[in-house]
Design a protein around this motif. Structure first.
Motif, PDB file in Angstrom:
ATOM      1  N   LYS A  16      11.229  21.377   8.557  1.00  0.00           N
ATOM      2  CA  LYS A  16      11.293  22.396   7.502  1.00  0.00           C
ATOM      3  C   LYS A  16      12.211  23.558   7.873  1.00  0.00           C
ATOM      4  O   LYS A  16      13.051  23.982   7.081  1.00  0.00           O
ATOM      5  CB  LYS A  16       9.878  22.947   7.218  1.00  0.00           C
ATOM      6  N   THR A  17      12.034  24.078   9.078  1.00  0.00           N
ATOM      7  CA  THR A  17      12.771  25.280   9.472  1.00  0.00           C
ATOM      8  C   THR A  17      14.256  24.988   9.632  1.00  0.00           C
ATOM      9  O   THR A  17      15.105  25.796   9.234  1.00  0.00           O
ATOM     10  CB  THR A  17      12.181  25.847  10.781  1.00  0.00           C
ATOM     11  N   ALA A  35       5.914  32.996  10.521  1.00  0.00           N
ATOM     12  CA  ALA A  35       5.813  33.549  11.875  1.00  0.00           C
ATOM     13  C   ALA A  35       4.591  32.953  12.581  1.00  0.00           C
ATOM     14  O   ALA A  35       3.681  33.667  12.986  1.00  0.00           O
ATOM     15  CB  ALA A  35       5.719  35.068  11.816  1.00  0.00           C
ATOM     16  N   PHE A  36       4.621  31.617  12.741  1.00  0.00           N
ATOM     17  CA  PHE A  36       3.454  30.915  13.302  1.00  0.00           C
ATOM     18  C   PHE A  36       3.151  31.355  14.727  1.00  0.00           C
ATOM     19  O   PHE A  36       1.999  31.397  15.151  1.00  0.00           O
ATOM     20  CB  PHE A  36       3.684  29.399  13.255  1.00  0.00           C
ATOM     21  N   LEU A  58      -7.475  32.398   8.315  1.00  0.00           N
ATOM     22  CA  LEU A  58      -7.459  33.746   7.737  1.00  0.00           C
ATOM     23  C   LEU A  58      -6.210  34.506   8.165  1.00  0.00           C
ATOM     24  O   LEU A  58      -5.575  35.198   7.356  1.00  0.00           O
ATOM     25  CB  LEU A  58      -8.707  34.524   8.158  1.00  0.00           C
ATOM     26  N   PHE A  59      -5.872  34.400   9.440  1.00  0.00           N
ATOM     27  CA  PHE A  59      -4.684  35.095   9.948  1.00  0.00           C
ATOM     28  C   PHE A  59      -3.432  34.575   9.260  1.00  0.00           C
ATOM     29  O   PHE A  59      -2.574  35.362   8.828  1.00  0.00           O
ATOM     30  CB  PHE A  59      -4.578  34.913  11.469  1.00  0.00           C
ATOM     31  N   PHE A  60      -3.318  33.246   9.143  1.00  0.00           N
ATOM     32  CA  PHE A  60      -2.153  32.670   8.484  1.00  0.00           C
ATOM     33  C   PHE A  60      -2.045  33.152   7.034  1.00  0.00           C
ATOM     34  O   PHE A  60      -0.963  33.508   6.563  1.00  0.00           O
ATOM     35  CB  PHE A  60      -2.210  31.139   8.512  1.00  0.00           C
ATOM     36  N   MET A  61      -3.174  33.150   6.315  1.00  0.00           N
ATOM     37  CA  MET A  61      -3.134  33.562   4.912  1.00  0.00           C
ATOM     38  C   MET A  61      -2.693  35.019   4.792  1.00  0.00           C
ATOM     39  O   MET A  61      -1.875  35.359   3.928  1.00  0.00           O
ATOM     40  CB  MET A  61      -4.499  33.352   4.240  1.00  0.00           C
ATOM     41  N   VAL A  83      15.049  31.451   0.344  1.00  0.00           N
ATOM     42  CA  VAL A  83      14.579  30.162   0.882  1.00  0.00           C
ATOM     43  C   VAL A  83      13.419  30.436   1.826  1.00  0.00           C
ATOM     44  O   VAL A  83      13.522  31.292   2.710  1.00  0.00           O
ATOM     45  CB  VAL A  83      15.707  29.424   1.646  1.00  0.00           C
ATOM     46  N   THR A  84      12.304  29.726   1.632  1.00  0.00           N
ATOM     47  CA  THR A  84      11.168  29.832   2.552  1.00  0.00           C
ATOM     48  C   THR A  84      10.839  28.460   3.133  1.00  0.00           C
ATOM     49  O   THR A  84      11.106  27.428   2.498  1.00  0.00           O
ATOM     50  CB  THR A  84       9.906  30.377   1.850  1.00  0.00           C
ATOM     51  N   ASP A  85      10.250  28.467   4.329  1.00  0.00           N
ATOM     52  CA  ASP A  85       9.872  27.189   4.949  1.00  0.00           C
ATOM     53  C   ASP A  85       8.373  26.927   4.835  1.00  0.00           C
ATOM     54  O   ASP A  85       7.806  26.180   5.631  1.00  0.00           O
ATOM     55  CB  ASP A  85      10.343  27.114   6.413  1.00  0.00           C
TER      56      ASP A  85
END
Length: 210
Positions: A16-17, A35-36, A58-61, A83-85
């Motif tokens: 994806k990236t 920003a994983f 929760l953090f990801f959301m 553009v987003t991944d």
């Protein structure tokens, strides 16, 4: 190219990236990458999924919401394409796989409140990659916490994505990316850019790479 908000999605290790970077360069687009690595629960989740799944999701959301919400408030006069991944709905899809039923229901309530405030992409590019190729890609990029992801987990994520795409009427380019080499093979990238320069109906259009 008529699309101003393009999202690339796919399983862990689908590429994806890489594709996001290339499309952003091609269209002089604003690039928003997940920003994983900032998620303090990620490595802990892979060690102990039951304990850390809920704070992980929760953090990801919260982070995805923060990034995408800024799209509404910041307009760039020099970059009309974004553009987003990741798709914001990714929150719900991963939570469905990772959380037990009661936690998922709570998470879903929070998601539904937040989701209404987030802009949706005009077109989704989904990279479908077989699990054995995903594992090969994961080994190559060598993030320590990913090296023991079981095939079964990747199959579940894959199934959740494909079911979602089939059930929702999104404009989707569903790409068989089994042999994808977007960096090394210009023809592979050309298939994607050619498709983006056409108007598509809602639903899935299937693309294969030469």
């Amino acid at each position: 190219m008529n699309y101003h908000f393009i999202t690339i999605e796919g399983n862990i290790g689908a590429g994806k990236t890489t594709l996001s970077h290339l499309l952003a360069k091609k269209y002089n687009a604003r690039l928003i990458l997940e920003a994983f690595a900032d998620n303090p629960f990620l490595s802990k989740f892979y060690e102990n999924p039951k304990q850390y799944a809920f704070p992980l999701e929760l953090f990801f959301m919260a982070e995805r919401y923060k990034q995408l919400k800024e799209l509404i408030h910041t307009k760039d006069l020099f970059q009309s394409v974004t553009v987003t991944d990741y798709l914001f709905t990714k929150c719900l899809l991963f939570a469905k796989v990772n959380l037990p039923e009661e936690e998922f229901r709570l998470y879903q309530k929070l998601f539904e409140i937040i989701h209404q405030q987030i802009p949706q992409p005009e077109i989704l590019i989904y990279l479908h990659v077989p699990v054995n190729k995903l594992q090969s890609n994961i080994r190559k990029r060598n993030r320590p916490y990913e090296q023991s992801i079981p095939d079964e987990y990747l199959f579940k994520i894959q199934e959740t994505y494909t079911n979602y795409i089939k059930q929702h009427n999104l404009k989707t380019l569903f790409v068989d990316a089994s042999n994808a080499d977007f960096l090394g093979n210009e023809k592979h990238l050309q298939v994607i850019t050619d498709a983006l320069e056409k108007d598509h109906d809602y639903g899935q259009r299937y693309l294969t790479l030469p």
